[in-house]
Design a protein around this motif. Structure first.
Motif, PDB file in Angstrom:
ATOM      1  N   VAL A   1       4.208   9.869  -1.935  1.00  0.00           N
ATOM      2  CA  VAL A   1       4.359   8.602  -1.619  1.00  0.00           C
ATOM      3  C   VAL A   1       5.987   8.639  -1.981  1.00  0.00           C
ATOM      4  N   VAL A   2       6.498   8.508  -0.751  1.00  0.00           N
ATOM      5  CA  VAL A   2       7.841   7.911  -0.755  1.00  0.00           C
ATOM      6  C   VAL A   2       8.644   6.346  -0.320  1.00  0.00           C
ATOM      7  N   LYS A   3       8.335   5.647  -1.791  1.00  0.00           N
ATOM      8  CA  LYS A   3       8.735   3.979  -0.969  1.00  0.00           C
ATOM      9  C   LYS A   3       9.516   3.438  -2.297  1.00  0.00           C
ATOM     10  N   LYS A   4      10.848   3.187  -1.616  1.00  0.00           N
ATOM     11  CA  LYS A   4      11.553   1.699  -2.576  1.00  0.00           C
ATOM     12  C   LYS A   4      11.507   0.499  -2.106  1.00  0.00           C
ATOM     13  N   ILE A   5      11.081  -0.283  -2.652  1.00  0.00           N
ATOM     14  CA  ILE A   5      11.581  -1.807  -2.571  1.00  0.00           C
ATOM     15  C   ILE A   5      12.560  -2.533  -2.778  1.00  0.00           C
ATOM     16  N   ALA A   6      12.934  -2.617  -0.904  1.00  0.00           N
ATOM     17  CA  ALA A   6      14.378  -3.354  -1.331  1.00  0.00           C
ATOM     18  C   ALA A   6      14.602  -5.404  -1.188  1.00  0.00           C
ATOM     19  N   VAL A   7      15.334  -5.239  -1.816  1.00  0.00           N
ATOM     20  CA  VAL A   7      15.379  -6.673  -3.220  1.00  0.00           C
ATOM     21  C   VAL A   7      16.821  -7.234  -1.646  1.00  0.00           C
ATOM     22  N   ASN A   8      17.626  -7.027  -0.752  1.00  0.00           N
ATOM     23  CA  ASN A   8      18.370  -7.274  -0.017  1.00  0.00           C
ATOM     24  C   ASN A   8      18.448  -9.602  -0.465  1.00  0.00           C
ATOM     25  N   LYS A   9      17.060  -9.850   0.279  1.00  0.00           N
ATOM     26  CA  LYS A   9      16.955 -10.189   0.455  1.00  0.00           C
ATOM     27  C   LYS A   9      17.245 -12.176  -1.096  1.00  0.00           C
ATOM     28  N   VAL A  10      16.518 -11.011  -2.231  1.00  0.00           N
ATOM     29  CA  VAL A  10      17.145 -11.904  -3.269  1.00  0.00           C
ATOM     30  C   VAL A  10      18.679 -12.219  -3.750  1.00  0.00           C
ATOM     31  N   THR A  11      19.106 -11.182  -3.474  1.00  0.00           N
ATOM     32  CA  THR A  11      20.306 -10.652  -3.760  1.00  0.00           C
ATOM     33  C   THR A  11      21.241 -11.684  -2.665  1.00  0.00           C
ATOM     34  N   GLU A  12      20.926 -11.729  -1.272  1.00  0.00           N
ATOM     35  CA  GLU A  12      21.814 -12.739  -0.943  1.00  0.00           C
ATOM     36  C   GLU A  12      22.067 -14.005  -0.816  1.00  0.00           C
ATOM     37  N   VAL A  13      20.122 -13.897  -1.020  1.00  0.00           N
ATOM     38  CA  VAL A  13      19.889 -15.732  -0.912  1.00  0.00           C
ATOM     39  C   VAL A  13      20.190 -16.515  -2.053  1.00  0.00           C
ATOM     40  N   PHE A  14      20.318 -15.553  -3.355  1.00  0.00           N
ATOM     41  CA  PHE A  14      20.944 -16.935  -4.359  1.00  0.00           C
ATOM     42  C   PHE A  14      22.105 -16.010  -5.621  1.00  0.00           C
ATOM     43  N   ASN A  15      22.947 -14.462  -5.143  1.00  0.00           N
ATOM     44  CA  ASN A  15      23.119 -14.404  -5.159  1.00  0.00           C
ATOM     45  C   ASN A  15      23.050 -13.174  -6.718  1.00  0.00           C
ATOM     46  N   TYR A  16      21.990 -12.962  -6.786  1.00  0.00           N
ATOM     47  CA  TYR A  16      21.493 -12.579  -7.806  1.00  0.00           C
ATOM     48  C   TYR A  16      21.437 -11.160  -8.194  1.00  0.00           C
TER      49      TYR A  16
ATOM     50  N   GLY B   1       0.954  -1.574  -0.017  1.00  0.00           N
ATOM     51  CA  GLY B   1      -0.320  -0.131  -0.007  1.00  0.00           C
ATOM     52  C   GLY B   1       1.015   1.691  -0.209  1.00  0.00           C
ATOM     53  N   ASP B   2       0.565   2.169   1.236  1.00  0.00           N
ATOM     54  CA  ASP B   2       1.102   3.396   0.921  1.00  0.00           C
ATOM     55  C   ASP B   2       1.767   3.603   2.479  1.00  0.00           C
ATOM     56  N   VAL B   3       2.432   2.275   2.258  1.00  0.00           N
ATOM     57  CA  VAL B   3       3.783   2.776   3.507  1.00  0.00           C
ATOM     58  C   VAL B   3       4.638   3.249   2.933  1.00  0.00           C
ATOM     59  N   GLU B   4       5.515   4.119   3.832  1.00  0.00           N
ATOM     60  CA  GLU B   4       6.627   4.568   2.743  1.00  0.00           C
ATOM     61  C   GLU B   4       7.856   4.333   3.646  1.00  0.00           C
ATOM     62  N   GLY B   5       9.471   4.516   2.542  1.00  0.00           N
ATOM     63  CA  GLY B   5      10.543   4.520   2.789  1.00  0.00           C
ATOM     64  C   GLY B   5      11.367   3.440   2.426  1.00  0.00           C
ATOM     65  N   ILE B   6      11.961   2.495   3.509  1.00  0.00           N
ATOM     66  CA  ILE B   6      12.518   1.589   2.480  1.00  0.00           C
ATOM     67  C   ILE B   6      11.871  -0.496   3.143  1.00  0.00           C
ATOM     68  N   ILE B   7      10.959  -0.319   1.939  1.00  0.00           N
ATOM     69  CA  ILE B   7      10.019  -1.692   1.853  1.00  0.00           C
ATOM     70  C   ILE B   7      11.216  -3.040   1.940  1.00  0.00           C
ATOM     71  N   THR B   8      11.154  -4.142   3.552  1.00  0.00           N
ATOM     72  CA  THR B   8      11.656  -5.074   2.932  1.00  0.00           C
ATOM     73  C   THR B   8      10.440  -6.353   3.492  1.00  0.00           C
ATOM     74  N   GLU B   9      11.296  -7.068   2.886  1.00  0.00           N
ATOM     75  CA  GLU B   9       9.914  -8.806   3.720  1.00  0.00           C
ATOM     76  C   GLU B   9       9.299  -8.525   5.003  1.00  0.00           C
ATOM     77  N   GLU B  10      10.456  -7.810   6.050  1.00  0.00           N
ATOM     78  CA  GLU B  10       9.599  -7.732   7.644  1.00  0.00           C
ATOM     79  C   GLU B  10       8.935  -6.509   7.366  1.00  0.00           C
ATOM     80  N   THR B  11       8.609  -5.721   6.319  1.00  0.00           N
ATOM     81  CA  THR B  11       7.933  -5.284   6.258  1.00  0.00           C
ATOM     82  C   THR B  11       6.301  -5.127   6.327  1.00  0.00           C
ATOM     83  N   THR B  12       5.370  -4.705   7.709  1.00  0.00           N
ATOM     84  CA  THR B  12       3.777  -4.815   7.794  1.00  0.00           C
ATOM     85  C   THR B  12       3.476  -4.440   6.494  1.00  0.00           C
TER      86      THR B  12
END
Length: 270
Positions: free
Chosen positions: A248-263, A118-129
């Motif tokens: 709304v300033v929202k950036k979706i982070a993908v650290n999990k994908v890049t770290e788990v799969f070295n993607y 939705g309109d959650v702001e900031g850096i969004i990770t998989e742990e974001t509600t």
């Protein structure tokens, strides 16, 4: 030869199926369109016409799932437009669940969307509600939870950002339009090729369960990005308008994908 069932061989599902076939997998694929059965068959996919409804399923869903350890669900909610597209997406999946439970499927990969945040702001990770703000996002989140809470199989949720490809780019829709709001909102996009590669990694690396964000780590503003793309494609420039209220300033982070799969994402094709 491992078999995978892909529910929804559309714009993403069909090329995904072809990539799995190229890697030696056997694929059962579904479509709601009788006209596409031949297309799937010619690609080497065992085709099925499957249509989900809130209280029934058209097509041989039992045979479609039979023999597959992995089910990939790639069907959009379709909550606007034609009358039958206003059927509850959540109820459709509830109708599907007993069939999955009684099948050989041990893992479901569900293609979701970053719209659940939705309109959650900031850096969004998989742990974001998640706080979905539209009906599509709300029902996607409901389906995510339905699948994750089912103890008969494990579930991987992939939340993709805005999907783009050579034949599908939002700049064509925005070109020449005026008074486009929120020019300073960051884009959260992903190319179809990256979507396919991430799903392949989930299967090949045997990622068992959890949530993954899928968005290219490239977040220029809407104005910067779409102005640049319009120029590259020789299209009329979109005209943006600033409003007094903050966007709304929202950036979706993908650290999990890049770290788990070295993607590494291919930003060059965005």
């Amino acid at each position: 030869m491992e078999q995978i069932s892909i529910l929804g061989c559309g714009w993403l599902g069909l090329p995904l199926a072809k990539e799995f076939l190229a890697k030696g997998y056997s694929i059962k694929g579904s479509t709601t369109s009788p006209e596409k059965i031949n297309t799937l068959q010619q690609a080497g996919i065992k085709p099925y016409r499957i249509a989900l409804h809130p209280d029934t399923i058209e097509g041989d869903i039992t045979d479609f799932l039979n023999g597959s350890k992995i089910l990939i669900i790639d069907i959009p909610p379709k909550l606007r437009g034609k009358a039958n597209e206003n059927e509850s997406f959540t109820d459709k999946i509830k109708t599907l669940l007993p069939h999955i439970e009684n099948s050989d499927v041990s893992k479901v990969i569900f293609i979701s969307s970053t719209s659940v945040y939705g309109d959650v702001e900031g850096i969004i990770t998989e742990e974001t509600t998640p706080q979905p703000s539209n009906e599509s996002g709300k029902q996607l989140l409901e389906v995510e939870q339905l699948l994750q809470n089912n103890e008969n199989f494990t579930t991987v949720i992939v939340r993709f950002g805005g999907l783009i490809g050579e034949d599908r780019h939002p700049v064509h829709y925005l070109a020449g339009k005026k008074d486009i709001p929120d020019p300073d909102t960051p884009v959260n996009l992903i190319h179809r090729d990256d979507c396919i590669n991430i799903i392949l990694k989930i299967v090949e690396k045997n990622f068992e369960e959890g949530i993954l964000n899928g968005v290219a780590p490239y977040h220029p503003t809407k104005k910067e990005y779409y102005t640049k793309k319009a120029k590259e494609k020789n299209l009329p420039l979109p005209i943006f308008i600033s409003r007094e209220e903050a966007c709304v300033v929202k950036k979706i982070a993908v650290n999990k994908v890049t770290e788990v799969f070295n993607y590494t994402f291919n930003q060059n094709n965005l």
